[in-house]
Design an enzyme around this catalytic site. Structure first.
Site, short mmCIF file in Angstrom:
data_model
loop_
_atom_site.label_atom_id
_atom_site.label_comp_id
_atom_site.label_asym_id
_atom_site.label_seq_id
_atom_site.Cartn_x
_atom_site.Cartn_y
_atom_site.Cartn_z
N ARG A 116 0.88 -1.18 0.00
CA ARG A 116 0.00 0.00 0.00
C ARG A 116 0.91 1.22 0.00
O ARG A 116 1.68 1.43 0.94
CB ARG A 116 -0.92 0.00 1.22
CG ARG A 116 -1.55 1.35 1.46
CD ARG A 116 -2.65 1.34 2.47
NE ARG A 116 -3.84 0.70 1.94
CZ ARG A 116 -5.07 0.87 2.44
NH1 ARG A 116 -5.26 1.65 3.49
NH2 ARG A 116 -6.10 0.25 1.92
N HIS A 143 -7.39 0.84 -6.39
CA HIS A 143 -7.60 0.00 -5.21
C HIS A 143 -8.31 -1.29 -5.67
O HIS A 143 -9.47 -1.52 -5.36
CB HIS A 143 -8.45 0.76 -4.19
CG HIS A 143 -8.38 0.20 -2.79
ND1 HIS A 143 -7.65 -0.91 -2.45
CD2 HIS A 143 -8.98 0.62 -1.64
CE1 HIS A 143 -7.79 -1.16 -1.17
NE2 HIS A 143 -8.59 -0.25 -0.65
N GLN A 146 -10.14 -3.80 -3.13
CA GLN A 146 -11.43 -3.32 -2.64
C GLN A 146 -12.53 -3.62 -3.65
O GLN A 146 -13.63 -4.07 -3.29
CB GLN A 146 -11.35 -1.81 -2.38
CG GLN A 146 -12.65 -1.19 -1.90
CD GLN A 146 -13.06 -1.66 -0.51
OE1 GLN A 146 -12.27 -1.61 0.40
NE2 GLN A 146 -14.29 -2.13 -0.36
N ASP A 233 -17.02 7.66 -1.57
CA ASP A 233 -15.76 7.53 -0.82
C ASP A 233 -15.43 8.91 -0.24
O ASP A 233 -16.06 9.92 -0.60
CB ASP A 233 -14.65 7.04 -1.78
CG ASP A 233 -13.33 6.75 -1.08
OD1 ASP A 233 -13.34 6.58 0.16
OD2 ASP A 233 -12.29 6.71 -1.77
N CYS A 272 -16.20 2.06 0.62
CA CYS A 272 -15.05 1.20 0.94
C CYS A 272 -14.65 1.32 2.40
O CYS A 272 -14.00 0.43 2.93
CB CYS A 272 -13.88 1.57 0.03
SG CYS A 272 -13.41 3.31 0.14
N ARG A 300 -13.66 -8.18 2.04
CA ARG A 300 -12.24 -7.97 1.77
C ARG A 300 -11.46 -9.23 2.11
O ARG A 300 -10.55 -9.64 1.40
CB ARG A 300 -11.70 -6.80 2.63
CG ARG A 300 -12.23 -5.43 2.27
CD ARG A 300 -11.77 -4.99 0.90
NE ARG A 300 -10.34 -4.96 0.76
CZ ARG A 300 -9.54 -3.96 1.16
NH1 ARG A 300 -10.07 -2.89 1.70
NH2 ARG A 300 -8.22 -4.01 0.97
#
Ligand code: CP
Ligand code: NVA
Length: 316
Positions: A116, A143, A146, A233, A272, A300
């Site tokens: 990440r 991402h 996700q 988001d 998310c 996830r």
């Protein structure tokens, strides 16, 4: 195509998971099908130690709750173990190059690397020199993990993916990019609804358009119409400075009760997480009956176990 009728091959041709752009619809179905199988096993308390003895290194240059815990727990449930490498604790944080980091990790029998970080180019550089699969756990641009969890959640809820309409509201960020690409790949209709100044990267929009049905608009009514999935988001992604002008531009795109009412009657709300109630979403929506954000967060674990299993198991 449907996940339930999809015939699993147990194979994936890609070595890395850098963006969903590199994955075919069949490969995405392979991952989702595997995630369903692993979720059933975990729920039934059946052992599924398919990665016994394997080690996942996890490099974090940004904070995380879900990614950190679900990957670590996921590799343990698959019989392996995790090494958590926070940027501040390793030499990467003091200027050692990504290339040298990869070449060193290659010498220690690591079987997979989750990273990440900020720059997508750093993840690509790591993949270039890594002897094992590299999984993108979020960059400024993408991402993918996700979105795999999101597609699994949507599939579980609606029993299909193809033909559903998903609209993303707010900052044209990493989530907007990956949702457009992932949704288009599996035959969903995607809309990204953002104000001027905060639209998604035009180059990534082009990529998404080449994958399927995607539109970009600033008209929230149009984006919400007949929508099955409403997604948002945060206004400020990790590494971005807060600004009043951004809040002012994005507030009209807040997912609130009025916006949800414009979507299809059976629409679901997704995020998310982490969320900022009162900014990109109201408390009433995220904690309301249409919200499936915690199913999404759980997935996830299952989706990433599928990715690790398919990428890290011994290839025949
Ligand atoms: N959604 C997500 O990636 O959460 P974390 O930042 O907590 O990992
Ligand atoms: N866009 C957000 C997603 C967090 C999971 C960020 O990059 O901070």
């Amino acid at each position: 195509m449907d996940i339930s009728s999809y015939k699993p091959t147990g194979r994936i041709t890609n070595k890395h998971m850098l963006t969903l752009r590199d994955y075919t619809a069949e490969e995405i179905y392979e991952i989702l099908h595997t995630a369903v199988m692993l979720k059933q096993k975990q729920r039934a308390g059946k052992k599924h130690e398919y990665l016994k003895g394997k080690t996942l290194a996890m490099i974090f240059s940004k904070s995380s709750t879900r990614t950190r815990v679900s990957f670590e727990q996921g590799i343990k449930q698959l019989g392996g173990s995790a090494l958590v490498l926070q940027q501040g604790d390793i030499q990467l944080g003091r200027g050692e190059t990504v290339r040298d980091t990869a070449l060193v990790l290659n010498r220690y029998g690591i079987d997979g690397i989750m990273i990440r970080t900020f720059l997508q180019s750093d993840v690509e550089e790591l993949a270039k020199y890594s002897a094992c699969p590299v999984i993108n756990g979020l960059t400024d641009d993408y991402h993918p993990c996700q979105v795999l969890a999101d597609l699994l959640t949507i599939y579980e809820h609606f029993g299909k993916l193809e033909g559903l309409k998903m609209a993303y509201f707010g900052d044209g960020n990493n989530m907007a990019h990956s949702l457009m690409i992932g949704g288009a790949k599996v035959g969903m209709k995607g809309a990204c609804c953002s104000p001027e100044g905060y639209t998604p990267d035009p180059e990534i929009v082009k990529i998404a358009e080449s994958c399927g049905n995607v539109s970009v608009t600033d008209d929230a009514d149009e984006a919400a119409r007949d929508c099955d999935v409403i997604y948002t988001d945060v206004f400020f992604s990790m590494g971005q400075e807060k600004s009043e002008s951004k809040i002012k531009s994005l507030m009209p795109y807040q997912v609130n009760e009025a916006l949800m009412a414009k979507a299809s009657k059976n629409a679901v709300f997704m995020h998310c997480l982490p969320a900022h109630r009162g900014e990109e979403v109201t408390e009433g929506v995220i904690d309301g009956a249409q919200s499936i954000v915690f199913e999404e967060a759980e997935n996830r674990l299952h989706a990433q176990k599928a990715v690790m299993y398919l990428l890290m198991k011994n290839k025949k």
